[in-house]
Design a protein around this motif. Sequence first.
Motif, PDB file in Angstrom:
ATOM      1  N   GLN A  24       0.839  -1.246  -0.040  1.00  0.00           N
ATOM      2  CA  GLN A  24      -0.056   0.078  -0.162  1.00  0.00           C
ATOM      3  C   GLN A  24       0.723   1.308   0.046  1.00  0.00           C
ATOM      4  N   VAL A  25       0.491   2.307  -1.029  1.00  0.00           N
ATOM      5  CA  VAL A  25       1.093   3.630  -0.883  1.00  0.00           C
ATOM      6  C   VAL A  25       1.126   4.194   0.314  1.00  0.00           C
ATOM      7  N   ILE A  26       2.082   4.723   1.148  1.00  0.00           N
ATOM      8  CA  ILE A  26       1.911   5.526   2.315  1.00  0.00           C
ATOM      9  C   ILE A  26       2.325   7.109   2.252  1.00  0.00           C
ATOM     10  N   LEU A  27       3.153   7.139   1.099  1.00  0.00           N
ATOM     11  CA  LEU A  27       3.811   8.547   1.032  1.00  0.00           C
ATOM     12  C   LEU A  27       4.117   8.670  -0.471  1.00  0.00           C
ATOM     13  N   THR A  28       3.742   9.719  -0.992  1.00  0.00           N
ATOM     14  CA  THR A  28       3.997  10.103  -2.422  1.00  0.00           C
ATOM     15  C   THR A  28       4.521  11.633  -2.488  1.00  0.00           C
ATOM     16  N   SER A  29       5.608  11.554  -3.418  1.00  0.00           N
ATOM     17  CA  SER A  29       6.746  12.643  -3.562  1.00  0.00           C
ATOM     18  C   SER A  29       5.937  13.850  -4.312  1.00  0.00           C
ATOM     19  N   GLN A  30       6.512  14.891  -4.617  1.00  0.00           N
ATOM     20  CA  GLN A  30       6.245  15.807  -5.510  1.00  0.00           C
ATOM     21  C   GLN A  30       7.052  15.325  -6.748  1.00  0.00           C
ATOM     22  N   GLY A  31       6.966  16.221  -7.843  1.00  0.00           N
ATOM     23  CA  GLY A  31       7.591  15.585  -9.124  1.00  0.00           C
ATOM     24  C   GLY A  31       9.098  16.486  -8.927  1.00  0.00           C
ATOM     25  N   ASN A  51      11.767  11.834  12.905  1.00  0.00           N
ATOM     26  CA  ASN A  51      11.594  12.848  13.719  1.00  0.00           C
ATOM     27  C   ASN A  51      10.034  13.111  13.749  1.00  0.00           C
ATOM     28  N   ASP A  52       9.222  13.078  14.603  1.00  0.00           N
ATOM     29  CA  ASP A  52       7.969  13.175  14.635  1.00  0.00           C
ATOM     30  C   ASP A  52       7.490  14.417  14.532  1.00  0.00           C
ATOM     31  N   ALA A  53       8.122  15.542  14.885  1.00  0.00           N
ATOM     32  CA  ALA A  53       8.046  16.857  14.564  1.00  0.00           C
ATOM     33  C   ALA A  53       7.901  17.310  13.095  1.00  0.00           C
ATOM     34  N   ARG A  54       8.293  16.268  12.347  1.00  0.00           N
ATOM     35  CA  ARG A  54       8.403  16.491  10.727  1.00  0.00           C
ATOM     36  C   ARG A  54       7.256  16.240  10.227  1.00  0.00           C
ATOM     37  N   PHE A  55       6.098  15.551  10.884  1.00  0.00           N
ATOM     38  CA  PHE A  55       4.925  15.261  10.316  1.00  0.00           C
ATOM     39  C   PHE A  55       3.816  16.334  10.527  1.00  0.00           C
ATOM     40  N   ASP A  56       3.344  16.974   9.312  1.00  0.00           N
ATOM     41  CA  ASP A  56       2.340  17.740   9.429  1.00  0.00           C
ATOM     42  C   ASP A  56       1.002  17.311   9.391  1.00  0.00           C
ATOM     43  N   ARG A  57       0.235  17.212  10.732  1.00  0.00           N
ATOM     44  CA  ARG A  57      -0.979  16.336  10.312  1.00  0.00           C
ATOM     45  C   ARG A  57      -1.917  17.539  10.076  1.00  0.00           C
ATOM     46  N   LYS A  58      -2.948  17.116   8.861  1.00  0.00           N
ATOM     47  CA  LYS A  58      -3.704  17.915   8.544  1.00  0.00           C
ATOM     48  C   LYS A  58      -5.125  17.256   8.247  1.00  0.00           C
ATOM     49  N   LYS A  64     -11.391  14.819   5.508  1.00  0.00           N
ATOM     50  CA  LYS A  64     -10.349  13.655   5.399  1.00  0.00           C
ATOM     51  C   LYS A  64      -9.162  14.125   6.092  1.00  0.00           C
ATOM     52  N   SER A  65      -8.425  13.103   6.658  1.00  0.00           N
ATOM     53  CA  SER A  65      -7.363  13.150   7.441  1.00  0.00           C
ATOM     54  C   SER A  65      -6.083  12.787   6.589  1.00  0.00           C
ATOM     55  N   TYR A  66      -5.135  13.610   6.862  1.00  0.00           N
ATOM     56  CA  TYR A  66      -3.624  13.276   5.700  1.00  0.00           C
ATOM     57  C   TYR A  66      -2.559  14.188   6.517  1.00  0.00           C
ATOM     58  N   PHE A  67      -1.442  13.757   6.044  1.00  0.00           N
ATOM     59  CA  PHE A  67      -0.090  14.392   6.594  1.00  0.00           C
ATOM     60  C   PHE A  67       0.615  14.824   5.443  1.00  0.00           C
ATOM     61  N   ASN A  68       1.577  15.646   5.764  1.00  0.00           N
ATOM     62  CA  ASN A  68       2.812  15.881   5.074  1.00  0.00           C
ATOM     63  C   ASN A  68       4.117  15.532   5.778  1.00  0.00           C
ATOM     64  N   LEU A  69       5.162  15.122   4.813  1.00  0.00           N
ATOM     65  CA  LEU A  69       6.327  14.956   5.825  1.00  0.00           C
ATOM     66  C   LEU A  69       7.156  16.296   5.205  1.00  0.00           C
ATOM     67  N   ILE A  70       7.799  16.843   6.361  1.00  0.00           N
ATOM     68  CA  ILE A  70       8.328  18.157   6.216  1.00  0.00           C
ATOM     69  C   ILE A  70       9.844  18.033   6.310  1.00  0.00           C
ATOM     70  N   GLN A  75      10.315  22.728   3.190  1.00  0.00           N
ATOM     71  CA  GLN A  75       9.483  21.993   2.015  1.00  0.00           C
ATOM     72  C   GLN A  75       8.896  20.608   2.326  1.00  0.00           C
ATOM     73  N   ILE A  76       8.005  20.576   1.707  1.00  0.00           N
ATOM     74  CA  ILE A  76       6.940  19.314   1.633  1.00  0.00           C
ATOM     75  C   ILE A  76       8.087  18.168   0.731  1.00  0.00           C
ATOM     76  N   ILE A  77       8.277  17.148   1.442  1.00  0.00           N
ATOM     77  CA  ILE A  77       8.943  16.094   0.905  1.00  0.00           C
ATOM     78  C   ILE A  77       8.048  15.144   0.188  1.00  0.00           C
ATOM     79  N   GLY A  78       6.882  14.827   0.983  1.00  0.00           N
ATOM     80  CA  GLY A  78       5.875  13.895   0.545  1.00  0.00           C
ATOM     81  C   GLY A  78       4.488  13.951   1.204  1.00  0.00           C
ATOM     82  N   THR A  79       3.613  13.669   0.702  1.00  0.00           N
ATOM     83  CA  THR A  79       1.966  13.667   1.293  1.00  0.00           C
ATOM     84  C   THR A  79       1.534  12.334   1.250  1.00  0.00           C
ATOM     85  N   SER A  80       0.577  11.988   2.183  1.00  0.00           N
ATOM     86  CA  SER A  80      -0.042  10.789   2.224  1.00  0.00           C
ATOM     87  C   SER A  80      -1.370  10.831   1.435  1.00  0.00           C
ATOM     88  N   GLN A  81      -2.109   9.599   1.482  1.00  0.00           N
ATOM     89  CA  GLN A  81      -3.211   9.478   1.112  1.00  0.00           C
ATOM     90  C   GLN A  81      -4.406  10.078   1.914  1.00  0.00           C
TER      91      GLN A  81
END
Length: 109
Positions: A24-31, A51-58, A64-70, A75-81
């Motif tokens: 299952q995809v858990i994180l997708t990057s930018q281009g 580093n838990d502080a790098r997860f921006d919970r949204k 719908k809940s999602y997160f970005n890894l910062i 900069q955002i490294i990846g975004t969840s579903q």
Amino acid sequence: MGKFVISKRTNGDFQFNLLAGNGQVILTSQGYTTRTNCDNGVESVRKNSQNDARFDRKVSTNDKSYFNLIATNGQIIGTSQMYESVASRDNGIESVKKNAPDATIDDQA
């Protein structure tokens, strides 16, 4: 064990998806315009996912809940579903933490 799947988008940009052990995809990057930058993104996920502080919970506008890894540069490294619940989103974060450090690379670019 998780894996990073690196692929090329139709516009020629590189991207990666981090997959959990179940596929299952858990994180997708930018281009990324270059493969080197994409590889650097993978390494940034490995490092910052511990580093838990790098997860921006949204929460999206449709509740719908999602997160970005910062990254350290903000900069955002990846975004969840999108997840149906906060608990599911938090499980996704834990999966990234668990899978990213030792994930293999599947080069499909």
